[in-house]
Design a protein around this motif. Structure first.
Motif, short mmCIF file in Angstrom:
data_model
loop_
_atom_site.label_atom_id
_atom_site.label_comp_id
_atom_site.label_asym_id
_atom_site.label_seq_id
_atom_site.Cartn_x
_atom_site.Cartn_y
_atom_site.Cartn_z
N ILE A 173 0.81 -1.22 0.00
CA ILE A 173 0.00 0.00 0.00
C ILE A 173 0.84 1.27 0.00
O ILE A 173 0.34 2.36 -0.27
CB ILE A 173 -0.99 0.02 1.19
N ASP A 174 2.16 1.15 0.26
CA ASP A 174 3.02 2.33 0.20
C ASP A 174 4.48 1.88 0.15
O ASP A 174 4.83 0.80 0.65
CB ASP A 174 2.80 3.23 1.41
N ILE A 175 5.33 2.70 -0.46
CA ILE A 175 6.77 2.44 -0.52
C ILE A 175 7.50 3.75 -0.27
O ILE A 175 7.18 4.76 -0.90
CB ILE A 175 7.19 1.85 -1.88
N LYS A 176 8.47 3.70 0.62
CA LYS A 176 9.29 4.89 0.88
C LYS A 176 10.77 4.53 0.78
O LYS A 176 11.19 3.47 1.21
CB LYS A 176 8.98 5.45 2.27
N ALA A 203 6.84 -6.52 -10.09
CA ALA A 203 6.30 -7.47 -11.07
C ALA A 203 4.83 -7.71 -10.78
O ALA A 203 4.36 -8.85 -10.74
CB ALA A 203 7.08 -8.78 -11.03
N SER A 204 4.09 -6.62 -10.59
CA SER A 204 2.72 -6.71 -10.08
C SER A 204 1.65 -6.68 -11.17
O SER A 204 0.50 -6.35 -10.90
CB SER A 204 2.47 -5.59 -9.06
N GLY A 205 2.02 -7.00 -12.39
CA GLY A 205 1.03 -7.20 -13.45
C GLY A 205 0.21 -5.97 -13.77
O GLY A 205 0.75 -4.88 -14.02
N LYS A 210 0.51 1.38 -10.84
CA LYS A 210 0.11 1.93 -9.54
C LYS A 210 1.24 1.74 -8.51
O LYS A 210 1.49 2.63 -7.69
CB LYS A 210 -1.17 1.26 -9.06
N ILE A 211 1.91 0.61 -8.55
CA ILE A 211 3.06 0.39 -7.65
C ILE A 211 4.18 1.37 -8.00
O ILE A 211 4.84 1.93 -7.12
CB ILE A 211 3.55 -1.07 -7.74
N GLU A 219 6.36 6.95 -15.76
CA GLU A 219 6.91 6.71 -17.09
C GLU A 219 5.98 5.91 -17.99
O GLU A 219 6.18 5.87 -19.21
CB GLU A 219 8.26 5.97 -16.99
N PHE A 220 5.00 5.21 -17.44
CA PHE A 220 4.14 4.35 -18.24
C PHE A 220 2.81 4.17 -17.55
O PHE A 220 2.64 4.51 -16.38
CB PHE A 220 4.80 2.99 -18.46
N TYR A 221 1.86 3.65 -18.29
CA TYR A 221 0.61 3.23 -17.67
C TYR A 221 0.13 1.94 -18.33
O TYR A 221 0.55 1.60 -19.45
CB TYR A 221 -0.46 4.32 -17.73
N ILE A 222 -0.73 1.22 -17.62
CA ILE A 222 -1.22 -0.08 -18.06
C ILE A 222 -2.67 0.03 -18.50
O ILE A 222 -3.50 0.65 -17.83
CB ILE A 222 -1.09 -1.12 -16.92
#
Length: 492
Positions: A173-176, A203-205, A210-211, A219-222
């Motif tokens: 849910i969050d990364i710092k 590698a969250s598909g 969002k990750i 840089e990109f979107y899915i």
């Protein structure tokens, strides 16, 4: 503190985890699902593509060809069934013939092997059920079919056996990024607490964009794209020897008809842009794949359909696989947009990510030391359904639970189900058992064996039957006793 945190335990994340277990690294895989293989990997075409479709110079082309070449030895090591049945891209007119010639030349540039253009007569000779309208085809002898569930599980099992940690139900849910005088590392907040890791692999598909945004990446979107499929009974499996494609479009490789490694016939997919969680099947979508598949094989008997399903593809806005170290946060590697040929490319992707990590470690004045205890071999008994009579007698003597057949359609024993639950990366749900050893995959679709599978899961995991899930969180198989639900008093 972990050295590596991999977000996602689908085929890509699991392949990367297994490759990295070759080194003396402390690696953790964070998976939001109750099981591995609950996303795109559980609902795809199960095709190991030859590598002629992707454009020359793309990551798709490079990693598809590499992955394809690794499949025979990888599946042998992991004891996973792989059949190199080959594929045919069918041509029905001059425009299609021009297209397959272009695919042939592109495949040669990509380094794909076993390519040949054949005429309509040859196609009909090697594919007796193909449409009379076919005028030629591109044959790719190196293409194959695999069980994506078993491969996904096998990769993760082998990774765990070699020291990798798997944390299920651990949605990120969050990364710092933490930077101190002595070290830099990531704090990864999950629903179950905080994980610290020096490096992160995303590698969250379908959730990879969002990750990436959690560390400031944009840089990109899915683009989530749904594909619907139909699976037919094994008596229809002989309608295709090779994997049969029509000429691809901008949305994908078209509707395919193929035998599965287990002998069923698989037809699909279409392509519809949808919301992330939409894995419903539709009347119009299923009609589309039926109508279009009949262009390839005219005598498919769709009354023999045993189930239909849909899966979501993580289509990247870039048109190619997205694999790079983030400029926004060093040490964070995106592995995103892994749509078709993602399954075929997964072993190649793992090698490619391994190379990126080696470069990062060298930059940071570190080195990747080989794990002297790494064992690439996964030991697993032959499926009971594939055993000879003597082998079955021997298996039952060693383990009496093989004397009880739970699934008559697929000939699955209680012993196989118990083993599937208690192995490394063991099954935790009814569908998890189903994907590993196939009870519920047959004609009755679990109508007879389903309740018994629920009882076995409850017994082996030491939980109540009310807590047994079908697949995802909240998908409880049993909601209570009938009399209690009616408001009646139940005597104990």
């Amino acid at each position: 503190m972990f050295d590596i945190a991999i977000i996602g335990a689908g085929i890509t994340g699991s392949a990367i985890a297994r490759n990295l277990s070759r080194y003396n690294l402390k690696t953790v895989v964070l998976e939001k699902g109750v099981e591995v293989c609950q996303g795109t990997t559980k609902a795809n075409s199960a095709i190991v593509h030859g590598g002629f479709d992707a454009y020359e110079g793309s990551l798709k082309a490079k990693l598809n060809v590499l992955g394809n070449s690794l499949y025979p030895s990888l599946c042998k090591d992991l004891n996973v069934e792989f059949k190199q049945n080959g594929s045919l891209v069918l041509a029905f007119d001059d425009k299609d013939l021009y297209h397959i010639k272009d695919l042939y030349e592109r495949g040669l540039k990509n380094g794909a092997s076993g390519l040949e253009i054949i005429d309509g007569n040859k196609v009909k000779e090697i594919e007796p059920n193909v449409s009379e309208n076919v005028v030629g085809a591109l044959l790719c002898k190196s293409a194959g079919i695999v069980c994506p569930f078993n491969l996904n599980v096998a990769l993760m099992e082998n990774a765990i056996d070699n020291g990798v940690t798997l944390n299920l139900q651990s949605e990120v849910i969050d990364i710092k990024k933490v930077v101190s005088d002595n070290e830099e590392y990531f704090e990864i907040k999950t629903v179950n607490g905080v994980i610290k890791s020096k490096y992160v692999i995303n590698a969250s598909g379908v959730y990879s964009d969002k990750i990436n945004k959690l560390i400031g990446g944009d840089e990109f979107y899915i683009i989530p794209r749904k594909g619907e499929y139909k699976i037919l009974d094994k008596i229809e499996g002989n309608k295709a020897v090779h994997t049969l494609f029509t000429c691809p479009t901008e949305k994908g490789k078209g509707i395919l008809v193929t035998k599965t490694v287990h002998g069923n016939l698989l037809v699909g997919p279409n392509a519809t842009q949808v919301d992330l969680e939409d894995i419903t099947t539709t009347k119009s979508g299923l009609r589309e794949i039926m109508d279009k598949s009949l262009k390839s094989v005219q005598n498919i008997d769709f009354s023999k359909t045993i189930t239909s399903f849909a899966g979501i593809r993580a289509t990247p806005n870039t048109g190619d696989f997205i694999i790079f170290e983030s400029e926004k946060s060093k040490g964070f590697i995106n592995v995103a947009g892994i749509e078709s040929p993602g399954l075929a490319s997964a072993p190649g992707i793992a090698v490619y990510v391994e190379g990126i990590l080696k470069d990062i470690f060298a930059r940071d004045n570190n080195s990747l030391e080989l794990n002297a205890n790494f064992n690439p071999i996964r030991i697993k008994d032959k499926p009971f359904s594939q055993m000879t009579n003597d082998e079955r007698i021997s298996a039952a003597e060693k383990n009496p639970k093989h004397k009880t057949i739970i699934c008559r359609c697929e000939n699955v024993t209680e012993g196989e189900i118990v083993d599937a639950i208690n192995r490394p990366c063991g099954a935790r749900t009814v569908d998890g058992v189903k994907r590993r050893v196939r009870p519920g995959m047959g004609r009755c679709q679990g109508g007879f064996c389903g309740p018994k599978v629920v009882e076995i899961i409850a017994r082996e995991l030491n939980i109540s039957v009310e807590d047994v899930l079908k697949d995802y969180e909240g998908s409880n198989m049993v909601v209570g006793k009938v009399k209690e639900l009616r408001g009646e008093t139940v005597e104990i």
